[in-house]
Motif scaffolding. Structure first.
Motif, PDB file in Angstrom:
ATOM      1  N   VAL A   4       0.839  -1.208   0.000  1.00  0.00           N
ATOM      2  CA  VAL A   4       0.000   0.000   0.000  1.00  0.00           C
ATOM      3  C   VAL A   4       0.871   1.253   0.000  1.00  0.00           C
ATOM      4  N   ALA A   5       1.952   1.233   0.763  1.00  0.00           N
ATOM      5  CA  ALA A   5       2.825   2.407   0.857  1.00  0.00           C
ATOM      6  C   ALA A   5       3.444   2.763  -0.484  1.00  0.00           C
ATOM      7  N   VAL A   6       4.010   1.775  -1.193  1.00  0.00           N
ATOM      8  CA  VAL A   6       4.652   2.094  -2.474  1.00  0.00           C
ATOM      9  C   VAL A   6       3.623   2.451  -3.546  1.00  0.00           C
ATOM     10  N   TRP A   7       2.413   1.915  -3.413  1.00  0.00           N
ATOM     11  CA  TRP A   7       1.330   2.348  -4.315  1.00  0.00           C
ATOM     12  C   TRP A   7       1.018   3.823  -4.088  1.00  0.00           C
ATOM     13  N   LEU A   8       0.871   4.220  -2.842  1.00  0.00           N
ATOM     14  CA  LEU A   8       0.561   5.622  -2.536  1.00  0.00           C
ATOM     15  C   LEU A   8       1.728   6.555  -2.847  1.00  0.00           C
ATOM     16  N   MET A   9       2.928   6.001  -2.970  1.00  0.00           N
ATOM     17  CA  MET A   9       4.080   6.802  -3.383  1.00  0.00           C
ATOM     18  C   MET A   9       4.263   6.774  -4.895  1.00  0.00           C
ATOM     19  N   ASP A  10       3.238   6.235  -5.600  1.00  0.00           N
ATOM     20  CA  ASP A  10       3.136   6.332  -7.058  1.00  0.00           C
ATOM     21  C   ASP A  10       4.160   5.524  -7.836  1.00  0.00           C
ATOM     22  N   VAL A  11       4.687   4.450  -7.239  1.00  0.00           N
ATOM     23  CA  VAL A  11       5.608   3.605  -7.995  1.00  0.00           C
ATOM     24  C   VAL A  11       5.099   2.170  -8.123  1.00  0.00           C
ATOM     25  N   PHE A  12       3.888   1.909  -7.641  1.00  0.00           N
ATOM     26  CA  PHE A  12       3.302   0.576  -7.763  1.00  0.00           C
ATOM     27  C   PHE A  12       1.899   0.722  -8.322  1.00  0.00           C
ATOM     28  N   PRO A  13       1.515  -0.134  -9.288  1.00  0.00           N
ATOM     29  CA  PRO A  13       0.195   0.014  -9.921  1.00  0.00           C
ATOM     30  C   PRO A  13      -0.947  -0.337  -8.970  1.00  0.00           C
ATOM     31  N   GLY A  14      -1.940   0.538  -8.909  1.00  0.00           N
ATOM     32  CA  GLY A  14      -3.075   0.301  -8.027  1.00  0.00           C
ATOM     33  C   GLY A  14      -3.821  -0.970  -8.352  1.00  0.00           C
ATOM     34  N   VAL A  15      -3.871  -1.344  -9.628  1.00  0.00           N
ATOM     35  CA  VAL A  15      -4.606  -2.539 -10.036  1.00  0.00           C
ATOM     36  C   VAL A  15      -3.955  -3.814  -9.500  1.00  0.00           C
ATOM     37  N   SER A  16      -2.694  -3.730  -9.101  1.00  0.00           N
ATOM     38  CA  SER A  16      -1.983  -4.914  -8.601  1.00  0.00           C
ATOM     39  C   SER A  16      -1.922  -4.980  -7.076  1.00  0.00           C
ATOM     40  N   VAL A  17      -2.475  -3.983  -6.402  1.00  0.00           N
ATOM     41  CA  VAL A  17      -2.430  -3.988  -4.939  1.00  0.00           C
ATOM     42  C   VAL A  17      -3.211  -5.178  -4.376  1.00  0.00           C
ATOM     43  N   LEU A  18      -4.443  -5.357  -4.830  1.00  0.00           N
ATOM     44  CA  LEU A  18      -5.263  -6.448  -4.309  1.00  0.00           C
ATOM     45  C   LEU A  18      -4.652  -7.823  -4.585  1.00  0.00           C
ATOM     46  N   PRO A  19      -4.183  -8.113  -5.811  1.00  0.00           N
ATOM     47  CA  PRO A  19      -3.535  -9.413  -6.026  1.00  0.00           C
ATOM     48  C   PRO A  19      -2.333  -9.647  -5.110  1.00  0.00           C
ATOM     49  N   TYR A  20      -1.538  -8.608  -4.881  1.00  0.00           N
ATOM     50  CA  TYR A  20      -0.386  -8.758  -3.983  1.00  0.00           C
ATOM     51  C   TYR A  20      -0.852  -9.044  -2.558  1.00  0.00           C
ATOM     52  N   VAL A  21      -1.841  -8.292  -2.094  1.00  0.00           N
ATOM     53  CA  VAL A  21      -2.318  -8.476  -0.722  1.00  0.00           C
ATOM     54  C   VAL A  21      -2.917  -9.869  -0.544  1.00  0.00           C
ATOM     55  N   VAL A  22      -3.712 -10.300  -1.507  1.00  0.00           N
ATOM     56  CA  VAL A  22      -4.295 -11.647  -1.433  1.00  0.00           C
ATOM     57  C   VAL A  22      -3.190 -12.697  -1.414  1.00  0.00           C
ATOM     58  N   ALA A  23      -2.176 -12.523  -2.249  1.00  0.00           N
ATOM     59  CA  ALA A  23      -1.058 -13.468  -2.287  1.00  0.00           C
ATOM     60  C   ALA A  23      -0.325 -13.502  -0.957  1.00  0.00           C
ATOM     61  N   GLN A  24      -0.118 -12.342  -0.363  1.00  0.00           N
ATOM     62  CA  GLN A  24       0.586 -12.274   0.922  1.00  0.00           C
ATOM     63  C   GLN A  24      -0.212 -12.949   2.036  1.00  0.00           C
ATOM     64  N   LEU A  25      -1.500 -12.702   2.088  1.00  0.00           N
ATOM     65  CA  LEU A  25      -2.333 -13.293   3.137  1.00  0.00           C
ATOM     66  C   LEU A  25      -2.485 -14.805   2.928  1.00  0.00           C
ATOM     67  N   ALA A  26      -2.618 -15.224   1.670  1.00  0.00           N
ATOM     68  CA  ALA A  26      -2.694 -16.658   1.390  1.00  0.00           C
ATOM     69  C   ALA A  26      -1.378 -17.344   1.745  1.00  0.00           C
ATOM     70  N   GLY A  27      -0.268 -16.695   1.435  1.00  0.00           N
ATOM     71  CA  GLY A  27       1.038 -17.237   1.807  1.00  0.00           C
ATOM     72  C   GLY A  27       1.208 -17.322   3.309  1.00  0.00           C
ATOM     73  N   SER A  28       0.630 -16.373   4.022  1.00  0.00           N
ATOM     74  CA  SER A  28       0.680 -16.394   5.483  1.00  0.00           C
ATOM     75  C   SER A  28      -0.006 -17.634   6.038  1.00  0.00           C
ATOM     76  N   VAL A  29      -1.197 -17.921   5.519  1.00  0.00           N
ATOM     77  CA  VAL A  29      -1.942 -19.103   5.983  1.00  0.00           C
ATOM     78  C   VAL A  29      -1.188 -20.383   5.627  1.00  0.00           C
ATOM     79  N   LEU A  30      -0.724 -20.466   4.391  1.00  0.00           N
ATOM     80  CA  LEU A  30      -0.038 -21.685   3.957  1.00  0.00           C
ATOM     81  C   LEU A  30       1.263 -21.883   4.731  1.00  0.00           C
ATOM     82  N   GLY A  31       2.022 -20.816   4.935  1.00  0.00           N
ATOM     83  CA  GLY A  31       3.283 -20.942   5.650  1.00  0.00           C
ATOM     84  C   GLY A  31       3.086 -21.434   7.079  1.00  0.00           C
TER      85      GLY A  31
END
Length: 261
Positions: free
Chosen positions: A86-113
């Motif tokens: 979220v921070a790098v998105w708000l600093m305009d260097v990360f695409p907003g459309v990819s924020v949700l996929p990244y967050v979902v991947a991170q949370l899913a990885g958390s559960v699996l790990g």
């Protein structure tokens, strides 16, 4: 250059997959570390929580540095933390459309790990001594105090990330800076607020352990810290006419400003 011109297009699915794998490895390692340090039957057992966290903090910091600098980390950016995304998105260097996929991947990885930790180490992981490495605040810490601590930790980290991503000469120090911030957070705030500062760090362990009472705090406070940190970042950079970040990748940019790959 305008924000829209600097922000990249949607990241490829392969990067989302790398982020998922990184977070899975991170949580598996965290569960393993807690199992070795806090399970009474372990030969490395440390009974004093503060001493255990003084060992766990630097170990976690070095692990994050290694993951950021790994091939997966260089490809995805090595966030492993929804608040960082979220921070790098708000600093305009990360695409907003990819924020949700990244967050979902991170949370899913958390559960699996965390789940893989249970498979690898057996019932001790789900027992009260380890409890999937889920964090809890100290008895004397109220929810507002925990929320403030978790918010403040990410706010500081966001400012450091924003500055170092803007200057390639210093950007090579960013992985170590992130690792040091994580180590300090665990050592200083671990015995108090829990020292998560990462929704993905707490999500999987808390869900599997059934410790959802304070989960909203650990999920929302770091994101708020990222929003506040990015806002302060923009104010400072406009006020002092400093450079803006060049990349969302925590491995930094090369000396010429090229993104690490």
């Amino acid at each position: 250059m305008s924000a829209s011109a600097r922000r990249p297009r949607a990241v490829p699915l392969s990067q989302v997959w790398c982020e998922f794998c990184l977070t899975t490895v991170l949580l598996l390692a965290v569960v393993t570390l807690v199992r070795w340090l806090r399970a009474p039957a372990s030969p490395l057992y440390i009974g004093d929580l503060r001493i255990a966290l003084a060992v766990a903090g630097p170990a976690a910091g070095m692990l994050v540095v290694a993951l950021i600098l790994s091939p997966w980390g260089r490809r995805s950016g090595g966030h492993m933390n929804p608040a960082v995304t979220v921070a790098v998105w708000l600093m305009d260097v990360f695409p907003g459309v990819s924020v949700l996929p990244y967050v979902v991947a991170q949370l899913a990885g958390s559960v699996l790990g965390a789940f893989l930790g249970r498979i690898v180490w057996g019932p001790v992981v789900s027992g009260p001594a380890v409890d999937y490495a889920a964090l809890q605040p100290a008895p004397g810490w109220s929810p507002p105090a925990v929320f403030l601590a978790e918010t403040g930790c990410i706010l500081v980290l966001t400012l450091a990330v924003g500055f170092l991503l803007a200057y390639p000469a210093f950007g090579r120090l960013l992985p170590q800076t992130v690792g040091a911030c994580i180590a300090l957070t665990v050592v200083v705030f671990g015995p108090l607020s829990g020292g998560s500062a990462n929704p993905a760090r707490q999500f999987g362990p808390a869900v599997l352990a059934g410790q959802t009472t304070d989960l909203a705090i650990y999920m929302l406070a770091p994101v708020l810290g990222a929003v506040l940190g990015a806002s302060v970042h923009h104010l400072l950079y406009r006020r002092f006419q400093l450079r803006e970040p060049l990349t969302y990748k925590l491995a930094g940019a090369g000396p010429s400003g090229t993104v690490a790959r």
